[in-house]
Design a protein around this motif. Structure first.
Motif, PDB file in Angstrom:
ATOM      1  N   THR A  49       0.702  -1.291   0.209  1.00 60.92           N
ATOM      2  CA  THR A  49       0.280   0.194   0.103  1.00 60.92           C
ATOM      3  C   THR A  49       0.587   1.277   0.031  1.00 60.92           C
ATOM      4  N   GLN A  50       1.819   1.247   0.794  1.00 59.18           N
ATOM      5  CA  GLN A  50       2.998   2.435   0.990  1.00 59.18           C
ATOM      6  C   GLN A  50       3.627   2.714  -0.574  1.00 59.18           C
ATOM      7  N   GLU A  89      -6.558  -0.997  13.368  1.00 58.87           N
ATOM      8  CA  GLU A  89      -6.091   0.792  13.359  1.00 58.87           C
ATOM      9  C   GLU A  89      -4.645   0.283  12.852  1.00 58.87           C
ATOM     10  N   ILE A  90      -4.186  -0.391  12.261  1.00 60.30           N
ATOM     11  CA  ILE A  90      -3.151  -0.803  10.781  1.00 60.30           C
ATOM     12  C   ILE A  90      -4.209  -0.629  10.116  1.00 60.30           C
ATOM     13  N   ILE A  91      -5.299  -1.282   9.572  1.00 58.55           N
ATOM     14  CA  ILE A  91      -5.980  -0.444   8.899  1.00 58.55           C
ATOM     15  C   ILE A  91      -6.567   0.185   8.584  1.00 58.55           C
ATOM     16  N   ASN A  92      -6.645   1.437   9.027  1.00 57.34           N
ATOM     17  CA  ASN A  92      -7.323   2.704   9.163  1.00 57.34           C
ATOM     18  C   ASN A  92      -5.995   3.065   8.410  1.00 57.34           C
ATOM     19  N   SER A  93      -5.204   3.143   9.183  1.00 54.01           N
ATOM     20  CA  SER A  93      -4.331   4.217   8.952  1.00 54.01           C
ATOM     21  C   SER A  93      -2.984   3.754   7.609  1.00 54.01           C
ATOM     22  N   ILE A 113     -13.495  -0.746  11.982  1.00 51.74           N
ATOM     23  CA  ILE A 113     -12.718  -0.209  10.594  1.00 51.74           C
ATOM     24  C   ILE A 113     -13.289   0.818  10.489  1.00 51.74           C
ATOM     25  N   ASP A 114     -12.075   2.029   9.689  1.00 53.89           N
ATOM     26  CA  ASP A 114     -12.889   2.727   8.544  1.00 53.89           C
ATOM     27  C   ASP A 114     -13.663   2.702   7.491  1.00 53.89           C
TER      28      ASP A 114
END
Length: 263
Positions: A49-50, A89-93, A113-114
């Motif tokens: 993703t990054q 939180e990792i997925i949202n980040s 999950i956002d």
């Protein structure tokens, strides 16, 4: 298993065990699909993703049919690690534009999950009902293993149903039996519906009770089937005619299990 725009992402490795990945950037839009196999893939998802963002991809969506850590949706003591919360939180980040999931295990997952988009199993269950009707000559009687499953799924299917009431040893948490609320399944094919199966103890108790009540052939649909089903009694009990599941986490092969692709 990770896919980028429906193409498999190869996960290599260096001798020290760290990931080796190569991926050509793909324009402005990308869809990542994660069919969970292990936690190593989470690290790969972060890196990929990054990488896409660093190379100008503007919109990235995640298709994650099974939510890892979904069972750890609450903590009871200070020593319990709230893995679902920290995973979310990792997925949202990572800032995905959308995170699409299939039939999440609890509403806690949905809340954490956002930008989540929830796909219900309605179409899958309808497909299974059609297959059963073609084989049996009639639609199945529906059975939901507990009241929670009844509330979740009964509104998706306009067929007669009953639900289970589990007898549980509250000291150990183990299920020791099951009663049935409802009637009318005598001599009829029955379809059990739920979200997830591990070794299948709940479904074993359900099938035994349904047979006692005179049910015909018994079928099972679960959105997410763990490979551990092969280690339980259910798979070799002879009580089920067919098990239907998706490829969200199921990677095995068994003649009793029929797979419905998530996409």
């Amino acid at each position: 298993m990770l896919l980028l725009n429906d193409k498999l992402v190869e996960l290599g490795g260096f001798p020290d065990g760290t990931l080796l990945m190569k991926q050509t950037p793909c324009g402005d839009d990308a869809v990542l699909s994660w069919y969970y196999d292990n936690d190593r893939e989470l690290v790969a998802l972060i890196y990929l993703t990054q990488h896409l963002k660093a190379h100008g991809v503007k919109r990235i969506s995640l298709f994650m049919p099974y939510i890892p850590n979904a069972r750890q949706d609450r903590v009871k003591s200070d020593e319990d690690i709230f893995t679902l919360k920290y995973f979310a939180e990792i997925i949202n980040s990572l800032g995905f534009d959308r995170v699409e999931v299939l039939d999440p295990h609890s509403t806690v997952s949905e809340a954490l999950i956002d930008r989540i988009s929830i796909r219900t199993p309605r179409d899958n269950v309808a497909r299974v009902i059609s297959e059963i009707e073609a084989a049996e000559g009639e639609k199945p009687f529906m059975f939901y293993p507990d009241e929670g499953a009844s509330k979740r799924y009964s509104g998706m299917v306009e067929l007669p149903y009953a639900f289970g009431i589990k007898k549980r040893d509250w000291k150990t948490g183990r299920i020791e039996g099951l009663d049935v609320s409802g009637e009318g399944m005598s001599a009829k094919p029955v379809l059990i519906v739920d979200d997830i199966c591990s070794k299948g103890g709940t479904f074993l108790f359900s099938a035994k009770k349904l047979k006692e009540l005179g049910a015909g052939n018994i079928y099972l649909y679960v959105s997410h089937c763990e490979r551990s089903i092969l280690d339980g009694e259910l798979i070799n009990s002879g009580l089920l005619k067919q098990i239907f599941t998706t490829d969200s986490i199921w990677r095995g092969e068994n003649e009793l299990i029929k797979v419905i692709p998530c996409k």
